[in-house]
Scaffold this motif. Structure first.
Motif, PDB file in Angstrom:
ATOM      1  N   LEU A 142       7.193  58.595  47.427  1.00  0.00           N
ATOM      2  CA  LEU A 142       7.017  57.236  47.939  1.00  0.00           C
ATOM      3  C   LEU A 142       7.984  56.936  49.081  1.00  0.00           C
ATOM      4  O   LEU A 142       7.674  56.130  49.969  1.00  0.00           O
ATOM      5  CB  LEU A 142       7.201  56.226  46.806  1.00  0.00           C
ATOM      6  CG  LEU A 142       6.729  54.797  47.083  1.00  0.00           C
ATOM      7  CD1 LEU A 142       5.279  54.788  47.526  1.00  0.00           C
ATOM      8  CD2 LEU A 142       6.902  53.926  45.855  1.00  0.00           C
ATOM      9  N   SER A 143       9.142  57.584  49.087  1.00  0.00           N
ATOM     10  CA  SER A 143      10.056  57.403  50.222  1.00  0.00           C
ATOM     11  C   SER A 143       9.439  57.954  51.506  1.00  0.00           C
ATOM     12  O   SER A 143       9.532  57.331  52.576  1.00  0.00           O
ATOM     13  CB  SER A 143      11.384  58.092  49.934  1.00  0.00           C
ATOM     14  OG  SER A 143      11.221  59.498  49.889  1.00  0.00           O
ATOM     15  N   LEU A 144       8.783  59.106  51.406  1.00  0.00           N
ATOM     16  CA  LEU A 144       8.094  59.657  52.580  1.00  0.00           C
ATOM     17  C   LEU A 144       6.942  58.758  53.021  1.00  0.00           C
ATOM     18  O   LEU A 144       6.727  58.535  54.220  1.00  0.00           O
ATOM     19  CB  LEU A 144       7.576  61.061  52.266  1.00  0.00           C
ATOM     20  CG  LEU A 144       8.636  62.121  51.949  1.00  0.00           C
ATOM     21  CD1 LEU A 144       7.968  63.427  51.551  1.00  0.00           C
ATOM     22  CD2 LEU A 144       9.548  62.339  53.143  1.00  0.00           C
ATOM     23  N   VAL A 145       6.200  58.229  52.050  1.00  0.00           N
ATOM     24  CA  VAL A 145       5.082  57.337  52.376  1.00  0.00           C
ATOM     25  C   VAL A 145       5.585  56.066  53.058  1.00  0.00           C
ATOM     26  O   VAL A 145       4.995  55.585  54.038  1.00  0.00           O
ATOM     27  CB  VAL A 145       4.285  57.003  51.100  1.00  0.00           C
ATOM     28  CG1 VAL A 145       3.264  55.910  51.370  1.00  0.00           C
ATOM     29  CG2 VAL A 145       3.583  58.237  50.570  1.00  0.00           C
ATOM     30  N   LEU A 146       6.692  55.518  52.563  1.00  0.00           N
ATOM     31  CA  LEU A 146       7.253  54.305  53.168  1.00  0.00           C
ATOM     32  C   LEU A 146       7.709  54.555  54.600  1.00  0.00           C
ATOM     33  O   LEU A 146       7.463  53.735  55.496  1.00  0.00           O
ATOM     34  CB  LEU A 146       8.431  53.809  52.327  1.00  0.00           C
ATOM     35  CG  LEU A 146       8.106  52.903  51.144  1.00  0.00           C
ATOM     36  CD1 LEU A 146       9.371  52.598  50.363  1.00  0.00           C
ATOM     37  CD2 LEU A 146       7.470  51.616  51.616  1.00  0.00           C
ATOM     38  N   THR A 147       8.368  55.678  54.818  1.00  0.00           N
ATOM     39  CA  THR A 147       8.844  55.994  56.172  1.00  0.00           C
ATOM     40  C   THR A 147       7.684  56.131  57.144  1.00  0.00           C
ATOM     41  O   THR A 147       7.705  55.577  58.256  1.00  0.00           O
ATOM     42  CB  THR A 147       9.662  57.290  56.143  1.00  0.00           C
ATOM     43  OG1 THR A 147      10.710  57.162  55.184  1.00  0.00           O
ATOM     44  CG2 THR A 147      10.259  57.579  57.503  1.00  0.00           C
ATOM     45  N   ARG A 148       6.654  56.853  56.722  1.00  0.00           N
ATOM     46  CA  ARG A 148       5.499  57.054  57.596  1.00  0.00           C
ATOM     47  C   ARG A 148       4.732  55.752  57.823  1.00  0.00           C
ATOM     48  O   ARG A 148       4.294  55.459  58.947  1.00  0.00           O
ATOM     49  CB  ARG A 148       4.578  58.116  56.981  1.00  0.00           C
ATOM     50  CG  ARG A 148       3.400  58.479  57.852  1.00  0.00           C
ATOM     51  CD  ARG A 148       3.846  59.006  59.181  1.00  0.00           C
ATOM     52  NE  ARG A 148       2.726  59.309  60.049  1.00  0.00           N
ATOM     53  CZ  ARG A 148       2.813  59.449  61.357  1.00  0.00           C
ATOM     54  NH1 ARG A 148       3.978  59.299  61.961  1.00  0.00           N
ATOM     55  NH2 ARG A 148       1.742  59.731  62.076  1.00  0.00           N
ATOM     56  N   PHE A 168      14.917  52.171  39.088  1.00  0.00           N
ATOM     57  CA  PHE A 168      15.044  50.931  39.861  1.00  0.00           C
ATOM     58  C   PHE A 168      14.757  51.173  41.342  1.00  0.00           C
ATOM     59  O   PHE A 168      14.170  50.322  42.025  1.00  0.00           O
ATOM     60  CB  PHE A 168      16.436  50.335  39.671  1.00  0.00           C
ATOM     61  CG  PHE A 168      16.653  49.723  38.321  1.00  0.00           C
ATOM     62  CD1 PHE A 168      15.777  48.765  37.824  1.00  0.00           C
ATOM     63  CD2 PHE A 168      17.719  50.109  37.529  1.00  0.00           C
ATOM     64  CE1 PHE A 168      15.965  48.192  36.573  1.00  0.00           C
ATOM     65  CE2 PHE A 168      17.918  49.553  36.275  1.00  0.00           C
ATOM     66  CZ  PHE A 168      17.036  48.594  35.793  1.00  0.00           C
ATOM     67  N   LEU A 169      15.152  52.333  41.837  1.00  0.00           N
ATOM     68  CA  LEU A 169      14.851  52.673  43.225  1.00  0.00           C
ATOM     69  C   LEU A 169      13.346  52.828  43.433  1.00  0.00           C
ATOM     70  O   LEU A 169      12.795  52.368  44.446  1.00  0.00           O
ATOM     71  CB  LEU A 169      15.575  53.969  43.602  1.00  0.00           C
ATOM     72  CG  LEU A 169      15.420  54.458  45.042  1.00  0.00           C
ATOM     73  CD1 LEU A 169      15.940  53.422  46.025  1.00  0.00           C
ATOM     74  CD2 LEU A 169      16.155  55.780  45.233  1.00  0.00           C
ATOM     75  N   LEU A 170      12.667  53.438  42.466  1.00  0.00           N
ATOM     76  CA  LEU A 170      11.211  53.571  42.549  1.00  0.00           C
ATOM     77  C   LEU A 170      10.527  52.206  42.514  1.00  0.00           C
ATOM     78  O   LEU A 170       9.585  51.946  43.281  1.00  0.00           O
ATOM     79  CB  LEU A 170      10.710  54.442  41.400  1.00  0.00           C
ATOM     80  CG  LEU A 170       9.193  54.644  41.293  1.00  0.00           C
ATOM     81  CD1 LEU A 170       8.653  55.350  42.529  1.00  0.00           C
ATOM     82  CD2 LEU A 170       8.845  55.429  40.038  1.00  0.00           C
ATOM     83  N   ALA A 171      11.012  51.317  41.647  1.00  0.00           N
ATOM     84  CA  ALA A 171      10.436  49.970  41.584  1.00  0.00           C
ATOM     85  C   ALA A 171      10.663  49.216  42.897  1.00  0.00           C
ATOM     86  O   ALA A 171       9.775  48.495  43.385  1.00  0.00           O
ATOM     87  CB  ALA A 171      11.043  49.202  40.419  1.00  0.00           C
ATOM     88  N   ALA A 172      11.856  49.388  43.491  1.00  0.00           N
ATOM     89  CA  ALA A 172      12.133  48.739  44.777  1.00  0.00           C
ATOM     90  C   ALA A 172      11.236  49.296  45.874  1.00  0.00           C
ATOM     91  O   ALA A 172      10.758  48.547  46.743  1.00  0.00           O
ATOM     92  CB  ALA A 172      13.601  48.933  45.143  1.00  0.00           C
ATOM     93  N   GLU A 173      10.980  50.593  45.847  1.00  0.00           N
ATOM     94  CA  GLU A 173      10.079  51.190  46.837  1.00  0.00           C
ATOM     95  C   GLU A 173       8.658  50.654  46.681  1.00  0.00           C
ATOM     96  O   GLU A 173       7.985  50.367  47.684  1.00  0.00           O
ATOM     97  CB  GLU A 173      10.076  52.709  46.679  1.00  0.00           C
ATOM     98  CG  GLU A 173      11.322  53.391  47.193  1.00  0.00           C
ATOM     99  CD  GLU A 173      11.274  54.883  46.977  1.00  0.00           C
ATOM    100  OE1 GLU A 173      12.074  55.593  47.596  1.00  0.00           O
ATOM    101  OE2 GLU A 173      10.425  55.340  46.185  1.00  0.00           O
TER     102      GLU A 173
END
Length: 202
Positions: free
Chosen positions: A115-121, A10-15
């Motif tokens: 994907l968390s790193l991609v979102l932050t950047r 679910f966290l991956l889908a939210a990202e």
């Protein structure tokens, strides 16, 4: 799928949904309001802090799933080579299922972390882009571009005037040199014309 891997999914889908919303081609004013709210809201800061803690747990799950995948892969290789004497179809199916689940968990947690790193950047890049666009709009509003264009026009006019002056000076010097040469030739001619009658009279 266990509860923590379900939460990771679910966290991956939210990202993925957040990333799609971030990269939407929105107008500058709308994008500025959204990102200013996201970067200054205390509620969003608390959510971001909780997500950072959850990503730590996802990282632990990633390394655990990686170890399990290596262990299950080694067991499957031993089973294929026949070192343990395993020939039961159920056992082979169980090993294949365990291998599949371990690989799935590795990919799930790995993509979530990536994907968390991609979102932050991406978020930081878009914030920088909004700041640059604001500065550009300020410069346009202050008329810096118009003043620079006017300055360029002035410099071009000065360059053309100086070039015209140089051409005029060159023409003047050329005319003076030609006049001096003409005077010299006329003097020489007058001298030669004045001396020739005397020689005839003698």
């Amino acid at each position: 799928m266990t509860i923590y891997y379900s939460l990771t999914f679910f966290l991956l889908a939210a990202e993925m949904g957040t990333f799609c919303l971030i990269v939407l081609p929105l107008p500058h004013t709308v994008k500025k309001r959204i990102f200013s709210f996201l970067s200054t809201s205390p509620l969003v800061a608390k959510v971001a802090y909780a997500l950072k803690i959850s990503f730590i747990f996802v990282g632990i799950l990633f390394f655990d799933a990686l170890q399990r995948m290596f262990r299950v892969t080694a067991e499957a290789e031993l089973a294929k080579s026949g070192q343990q004497g395993i020939s039961d179809v159920r056992t082979e199916t169980n090993l294949a299922a365990r291998k599949f689940y371990s690989q799935r968990n590795v990919y799930l947690t790995g993509f979530t972390l990536f994907l968390s790193l991609v979102l932050t950047r991406t978020f930081s890049i878009i914030l920088d882009l909004i700041q640059v666009e604001d500065e550009l709009l300020k410069h346009k509003g202050n008329g810096d571009l118009d003043s620079s264009k006017k300055e360029l026009e002035k410099l071009r006019k000065k360059a053309e005037e100086s070039k015209a002056k140089r051409d005029l000076e060159a023409l003047k010097s050329q005319a003076l040199s030609q006049a001096a040469e003409y005077d010299r030739l006329s003097d020489d001619y007058n001298k030669s014309a004045g001396s020739s009658p005397r020689s005839k009279s003698d």
